[in-house]
Design an enzyme around this catalytic site. Structure first.
Site, PDB file in Angstrom:
ATOM      1  N   PRO A   1      -3.603 -11.421   7.945  1.00 46.94           N
ATOM      2  CA  PRO A   1      -4.330 -11.236   9.198  1.00 46.94           C
ATOM      3  C   PRO A   1      -4.699  -9.768   9.369  1.00 46.94           C
ATOM      4  O   PRO A   1      -3.917  -8.892   8.994  1.00 46.94           O
ATOM      5  CB  PRO A   1      -3.301 -11.651  10.270  1.00 46.94           C
TER       6      PRO A   1
ATOM      7  N   ASN B   1       0.859  -1.183   0.000  1.00 46.28           N
ATOM      8  CA  ASN B   1       0.000   0.000   0.000  1.00 46.28           C
ATOM      9  C   ASN B   1       0.896   1.234   0.000  1.00 46.28           C
ATOM     10  O   ASN B   1       2.014   1.190   0.491  1.00 46.28           O
ATOM     11  CB  ASN B   1      -0.854   0.048   1.270  1.00 46.28           C
TER      12      ASN B   1
END
Ligand code: C5P
Length: 420
Positions: free
Chosen positions: A321, A225
């Protein structure tokens, strides 16, 4: 309103001649200008020219006793509304970043309690040199507004970024800085700083995640990102300033470790999750990292090669996760759990939904429609079950400090510490 007062520091370099035009523009706009010429600057413009245009005495020498009697250098550094350095040479920027005060200009820059705007000018190699990159990052972190130089052909014949911005652009930056002053380098004792006697997070343990994660596809490629890590690092710095013991779990970003912070570097979300779990228990966790939602299901041990057939290799993804949501459900859930959210629209509504989905106590919602990704300021809304607290656009350091005050208050309510 009184006329804005500008203290203009003119450094050396061929671009110094543009300071003359800048003084003219500022005077025309009704501003009071007082000029300081460095010794190198004197090689390019004369004190007499600047004095005539500014209609003010020009200062050059720190040890001019007559000047000290008329106006001490400390006073000179404080009487302005804004200190402008144009041209800011590589040498001046380096001295400013290091806090060196070995002449009139650098002494004023170290002594001032006013916002500082620097307009750099130097050779392209000097501007792109790692030392200058580092100095500019340090100065910006300290709240100095450093303009981007113009790109183009340079006096030395090379081409690239390094030209002094045009006087009109500097004037525009000055107008902006006067209307919306950049953060001032904090002084111990000022209310927006956490000096030794204002440590509201003393005795607290705070965990911060920051930066992106990199999820390898093969040894040379990754999924990530966009994240500069600046806000997370500013938060870790502010937590340490406020007296907390701080663990910063950082994704790959080239930022310096803030003083007093324990930093663990990670690459992937799985590593970040493990370090976060290992850092518990904490009083508050502030999850600022832009964690990649997916990773490559299988990481190729060797670089995946193009075979020329035009066939695209399949890329299977596995879900990472959710560190924040996992922490919210964990038996070691911190008493105060804070998530971040970057939104471009319906900021509050999305943040409210995220608050419920993640199970955290606050979502700090970031309005990224004006693109603060990698920028120096942020406009945030703190969304909790008690409502929304919206703050003005602030430098990232100021957001971090304000957030620490709010966290300290909240922790006092949730888990008061016995203090003598
Ligand atoms: O789901 P989204 O990425 O928008 O949520 C942002 C918040 O969740 C941030 O606080 C971020 O640090 C956290 N997060 C996390 N683990 C993930 C994804 C996001 O901790 N896998």
């Amino acid at each position: 309103m009184a006329a804005p007062r500008i203290l203009l520091i003119v450094g050396g370099g061929i671009a110094a001649y543009k300071s003359i035009e800048l003084v003219r523009l500022l005077r025309k706009a009704g501003m009071t200008v007082r000029c300081v010429l460095t010794r190198a600057g004197e090689q390019f413009v004369t004190p007499l020219t600047l004095a005539a245009l500014s209609e003010n005495k020009v200062h050059t020498n720190l040890f001019d006793l007559k000047d000290e009697v008329e106006m001490g250098h400390i006073e000179l550094s404080r009487e302005a509304d804004l200190v402008v350095v144009a041209p800011a040479t590589a040498d001046l920027l380096a001295k400013m970043a290091a806090g060196i005060a070995d002449d009139m200009a650098t002494t004023l820059l170290l002594a001032t309690d006013k916002p500082v705007l620097a307009a750099p000018a130097m050779n392209v190699r000097m501007w792109l040199h790692a030392a200058t990159r580092r100095n500019v990052a340090t100065l910006r972190g300290d709240g100095v507004s450093v303009m981007e130089p113009d790109e183009g052909e340079m006096a030395c014949g090379e081409y690239g970024p390094g030209r002094l911005p045009e006087p009109a652009a500097i004037k525009e930056a000055i107008d902006k800085a006067l209307a919306n002053p950049p953060a001032i380098v904090p002084l111990a004792g000022q209310p927006d700083f956490a000096p030794a006697n204002h440590r509201p997070l003393f005795g607290r343990r705070i965990l911060v995640t920051a930066g992106p994660t990199h999820e390898p596809i093969d040894p040379v490629r990754y999924i990530a990102n966009r994240s500069s890590g600046k806000q997370g690092f500013a938060i870790a710095a502010a937590a340490a300033e406020a007296g907390a013991e701080v663990l910063l779990v950082a994704g790959p970003v080239p930022l310096p470790t803030p003083p007093g912070v324990i930093r663990v570097d990670v690459e992937t979300a799985v590593e970040m999750a493990a370090e976060v779990a290992g850092g518990l228990p904490v009083d508050a966790a502030i999850m600022v990292a832009a964690v990649a939602d997916w990773r490559a299901a299988d990481t190729a041990p060797r670089k995946i090669k193009k075979d020329g057939s035009g066939r695209v290799p399949p890329l299977a993804l596995a879900e990472n996760p959710d560190i924040l949501a996992g922490l919210a459900k964990s038996p070691e859930r911190p008493p105060l759990l804070i998530g971040f959210a970057a939104e471009t629209n319906d900021v509050i509504a999305h943040a409210e939904a995220k608050l419920a989905r993640k199970g955290c106590d606050w979502i700090v919602a970031n309005d990224v429609s004006a693109d603060p990704m990698g920028g120096e300021s942020n406009r945030v809304h703190i969304v909790s079950k008690d409502g929304v607290d919206s703050w003005d656009r602030l430098p990232k350091q100021a957001v971090a400090r304000k957030l620490m005050e709010k966290i300290a208050d909240e922790l006092e309510k949730r888990t008061p510490l016995e203090r003598d």
